[in-house]
Design a protein around this motif. Structure first.
Motif, PDB file in Angstrom:
ATOM      1  N   TYR A  69       0.841  -1.212   0.000  1.00 21.84           N
ATOM      2  CA  TYR A  69       0.000   0.000   0.000  1.00 21.84           C
ATOM      3  C   TYR A  69       0.870   1.253   0.000  1.00 21.84           C
ATOM      4  N   ILE A  70       1.915   1.270   0.808  1.00 23.85           N
ATOM      5  CA  ILE A  70       2.779   2.449   0.902  1.00 23.85           C
ATOM      6  C   ILE A  70       3.506   2.691  -0.418  1.00 23.85           C
ATOM      7  N   ILE A  71       4.026   1.621  -1.012  1.00 20.96           N
ATOM      8  CA  ILE A  71       4.774   1.775  -2.257  1.00 20.96           C
ATOM      9  C   ILE A  71       3.865   2.218  -3.394  1.00 20.96           C
ATOM     10  N   GLU A  72       2.691   1.627  -3.497  1.00 17.21           N
ATOM     11  CA  GLU A  72       1.774   2.011  -4.571  1.00 17.21           C
ATOM     12  C   GLU A  72       1.310   3.455  -4.411  1.00 17.21           C
ATOM     13  N   SER A  73       1.108   3.905  -3.179  1.00 18.97           N
ATOM     14  CA  SER A  73       0.704   5.302  -2.969  1.00 18.97           C
ATOM     15  C   SER A  73       1.828   6.251  -3.377  1.00 18.97           C
ATOM     16  N   CYS A  74       3.071   5.877  -3.111  1.00 20.84           N
ATOM     17  CA  CYS A  74       4.190   6.718  -3.531  1.00 20.84           C
ATOM     18  C   CYS A  74       4.347   6.720  -5.046  1.00 20.84           C
ATOM     19  N   ILE A  97       1.109   8.496   1.877  1.00 22.69           N
ATOM     20  CA  ILE A  97       0.132   8.122   2.901  1.00 22.69           C
ATOM     21  C   ILE A  97      -0.277   9.298   3.777  1.00 22.69           C
ATOM     22  N   ASP A  98       0.554  10.352   3.845  1.00 20.48           N
ATOM     23  CA  ASP A  98       0.177  11.529   4.626  1.00 20.48           C
ATOM     24  C   ASP A  98      -0.279  12.688   3.745  1.00 20.48           C
ATOM     25  N   GLY A  99      -0.532  12.427   2.461  1.00 28.24           N
ATOM     26  CA  GLY A  99      -1.067  13.452   1.573  1.00 28.24           C
ATOM     27  C   GLY A  99      -0.024  14.271   0.841  1.00 28.24           C
ATOM     28  N   ARG A 100       1.271  14.024   1.073  1.00 29.20           N
ATOM     29  CA  ARG A 100       2.311  14.813   0.415  1.00 29.20           C
ATOM     30  C   ARG A 100       2.622  14.276  -0.973  1.00 29.20           C
ATOM     31  N   THR A 101       3.316  15.113  -1.743  1.00 30.34           N
ATOM     32  CA  THR A 101       3.796  14.694  -3.051  1.00 30.34           C
ATOM     33  C   THR A 101       5.222  14.159  -2.920  1.00 30.34           C
ATOM     34  N   LEU A 141      11.846   3.800  -3.619  1.00 29.40           N
ATOM     35  CA  LEU A 141      10.850   2.744  -3.425  1.00 29.40           C
ATOM     36  C   LEU A 141      10.556   2.078  -4.764  1.00 29.40           C
ATOM     37  N   SER A 142      10.606   0.777  -4.791  1.00 28.70           N
ATOM     38  CA  SER A 142      10.386   0.016  -6.015  1.00 28.70           C
ATOM     39  C   SER A 142       9.220  -0.938  -5.812  1.00 28.70           C
ATOM     40  N   ALA A 143       8.451  -1.115  -6.881  1.00 26.16           N
ATOM     41  CA  ALA A 143       7.333  -2.045  -6.828  1.00 26.16           C
ATOM     42  C   ALA A 143       7.860  -3.472  -6.765  1.00 26.16           C
ATOM     43  N   SER A 198       8.367   0.100 -18.772  1.00 21.00           N
ATOM     44  CA  SER A 198       7.455   0.039 -17.631  1.00 21.00           C
ATOM     45  C   SER A 198       8.179  -0.353 -16.365  1.00 21.00           C
ATOM     46  N   LYS A 199       9.201  -1.202 -16.496  1.00 15.81           N
ATOM     47  CA  LYS A 199       9.937  -1.614 -15.315  1.00 15.81           C
ATOM     48  C   LYS A 199      10.717  -0.455 -14.725  1.00 15.81           C
ATOM     49  N   ARG A 200      11.228   0.410 -15.604  1.00 14.48           N
ATOM     50  CA  ARG A 200      11.981   1.543 -15.118  1.00 14.48           C
ATOM     51  C   ARG A 200      11.073   2.516 -14.364  1.00 14.48           C
ATOM     52  N   HIS A 201       9.837   2.634 -14.797  1.00 13.58           N
ATOM     53  CA  HIS A 201       8.924   3.576 -14.171  1.00 13.58           C
ATOM     54  C   HIS A 201       8.276   3.023 -12.912  1.00 13.58           C
ATOM     55  N   ARG A 202       8.621   1.820 -12.507  1.00 15.72           N
ATOM     56  CA  ARG A 202       8.046   1.262 -11.296  1.00 15.72           C
ATOM     57  C   ARG A 202       8.901   1.547 -10.076  1.00 15.72           C
ATOM     58  N   SER A 203       9.824   2.482 -10.183  1.00 16.28           N
ATOM     59  CA  SER A 203      10.607   2.951  -9.050  1.00 16.28           C
ATOM     60  C   SER A 203      10.429   4.449  -8.930  1.00 16.28           C
ATOM     61  N   ILE A 204      10.442   4.949  -7.700  1.00 14.92           N
ATOM     62  CA  ILE A 204      10.251   6.372  -7.455  1.00 14.92           C
ATOM     63  C   ILE A 204      11.105   6.780  -6.273  1.00 14.92           C
ATOM     64  N   SER A 205      11.580   8.008  -6.298  1.00 14.79           N
ATOM     65  CA  SER A 205      12.380   8.558  -5.199  1.00 14.79           C
ATOM     66  C   SER A 205      11.560   9.616  -4.474  1.00 14.79           C
ATOM     67  N   VAL A 206      11.536   9.532  -3.153  1.00 17.30           N
ATOM     68  CA  VAL A 206      10.760  10.459  -2.332  1.00 17.30           C
ATOM     69  C   VAL A 206      11.702  11.135  -1.337  1.00 17.30           C
ATOM     70  N   ILE A 207      11.292  12.324  -0.911  1.00 21.08           N
ATOM     71  CA  ILE A 207      12.058  13.148   0.026  1.00 21.08           C
ATOM     72  C   ILE A 207      11.372  13.144   1.390  1.00 21.08           C
ATOM     73  N   ASP A 208      12.170  13.210   2.438  1.00 19.43           N
ATOM     74  CA  ASP A 208      11.662  13.336   3.804  1.00 19.43           C
ATOM     75  C   ASP A 208      10.677  12.207   4.113  1.00 19.43           C
ATOM     76  N   ALA A 209      11.159  10.991   4.010  1.00 16.50           N
ATOM     77  CA  ALA A 209      10.298   9.822   4.199  1.00 16.50           C
ATOM     78  C   ALA A 209       9.951   9.619   5.671  1.00 16.50           C
ATOM     79  N   ARG A 210       8.764   9.134   5.898  1.00 16.69           N
ATOM     80  CA  ARG A 210       8.356   8.732   7.238  1.00 16.69           C
ATOM     81  C   ARG A 210       9.000   7.390   7.587  1.00 16.69           C
ATOM     82  N   THR A 211       8.818   6.967   8.843  1.00 15.26           N
ATOM     83  CA  THR A 211       9.396   5.704   9.276  1.00 15.26           C
ATOM     84  C   THR A 211       8.875   4.540   8.447  1.00 15.26           C
TER      85      THR A 211
END
Length: 378
Positions: A9-14, A20-24, A247-249, A267-280
């Motif tokens: 759930y967390i990875i798919e939301s990212c 999960i907290d509404g941020r981009t 985060l990778s699917a 499609s495989k390349r686009h299944r990873s994303i980098s996020v800033i200021d991650a929660r625990t």
């Protein structure tokens, strides 16, 4: 520990850029920064003064969450190192002994006492504290201030700045919060004006004997006027640490996307994303984390990679990078994401020196009553 379903759930939301907290993807949490420098521009209510017996201090707090970091800077005059006689000294210590929970640099979730015992937890906290100290010493300290400007008397006396960081609570990205607290405390530090005094000529005028007239007494005169005290030169250029969590699917989700789109590589390349200021929770799901030190001019001062959180994702082994790696082509995106996020964060921290339009945005984003951030978590 995050379960497999929670990790999905967390990875798919990212991946959908709606965390999960509404941020981009590149959005920071609304930290409240308390120090003397920010009293007029970053807080609407009166803030507490600097910590007693400290030359400078700061506090980084996140409303409605478990993040609270204190930083204190104590200055004193010492003899310089023989190897660097014309440079000041900076010492850093990070204390996690009071941290009751939250994310750590190793990606684990502290505070869980499942049969480990208090002694094991204290040992782990000491190890984590020393690791955070080591990383900040490599990523931030070499560029924190102008060391040559800390010299009071070349070869004899220099300023030593002892930086103590106490992590009371931290909900992920402890390096980022610590670097913010360190920079704000250094900018808030006041060093009194010190002048070297040579008294050899005065002894001769006072009629000292042969032995007394040949020796000179060296002393320092400290100006007690606080208005003449100044911050360490170069503190405004102290870099901040941006921890980019990748985060990778899981392989099953990637395989479904490949079969549905009939183009496997893109499609495989686009299944990873980098996020800033991650929660625990997001740190626990990250396949890899990269700490990038960026100064206000957008220059990268240092890069360090950390292992992932190790959340179990079905058959996640080799196809997903072993849980602690990422594609080489993604490294450029990670660094550019850190640079973009640091630019917006510097604008928020130094917004009082910008235009009036920027000032209003600073008060809205940094100072928050907790009703806006994390509304999805309630």
């Amino acid at each position: 520990m995050v379960s497999s379903s929670e990790a999905h759930y967390i990875i798919e939301s990212c991946l959908t850029d709606f965390r999960i907290d509404g941020r981009t993807q590149l959005e920071h949490r609304p930290y409240t920064i308390t120090n003397y420098r920010s009293t007029k521009s970053k807080t609407s209510a009166p803030t507490a003064p600097s910590l007693i017996l400290s030359n400078g201090s700061s506090r980084v707090h996140l409303p409605g969450s478990t993040t609270d970091v204190l930083c204190s800077v104590k200055a004193d005059l010492v003899h310089p190192s023989p190897s660097k006689p014309n440079e000041g000294v900076l010492e850093l210590n990070v204390d996690l002994s009071l941290c009751g929970g939250g994310g750590t640099v190793g990606g684990s979730i502290a505070g869980g006492s499942s049969g480990g015992g208090a002694q094991k937890q204290r040992r782990q906290q000491r190890d984590e504290g020393s690791q955070i100290t080591s990383l900040l010493q490599r990523l931030v300290l070499p560029h924190a201030v102008d060391y040559e400007k800390l010299v009071v008397w070349p070869g004899r006396y220099v300023w030593r700045l002892a930086i103590d960081i106490v992590v009371l609570r931290c909900d992920g990205c402890v390096l980022d919060a610590s670097s913010i607290a360190m920079r704000e405390a250094l900018c808030n530090t006041k060093l009194p004006k010190v002048q070297a005094v040579m008294e050899g000529s005065e002894d001769n005028n006072n009629g000292g004997g042969g032995a007394g007239g040949s020796s000179s007494k060296n002393d320092l005169m400290v100006d007690g006027d606080i208005k003449k005290a100044m911050a360490p030169h170069g503190a405004e250029d102290c870099p901040l640490v941006m921890t980019v969590s990748v985060l990778s699917a899981p392989p099953s989700a990637i395989a479904d996307a490949v079969t549905s789109k009939s183009s496997g590589g893109s499609s495989k390349r686009h299944r990873s994303i980098s996020v800033i200021d991650a929660r625990t929770e997001e740190e626990a799901c990250a396949s890899s984390r990269v700490c990038v030190s960026v100064d206000p001019n957008g220059m990268v001062c240092g890069v360090h990679t950390l292992g992932g959180g190790g959340a179990a994702l079905e058959e996640g082994g080799e196809e997903n990078g072993g849980g602690s790696s990422m594609p080489l082509a993604m490294l450029g995106d990670v660094v550019s994401s850190a640079a973009m996020a640091s630019k917006s964060l510097y604008e928020l921290l130094d917004g009082d020196e910008k235009e009036g339009e920027m000032k209003g945005r600073v008060k809205k984003n940094i100072v928050d009553d907790g009703s806006g951030y994390g509304y999805l978590l309630k």
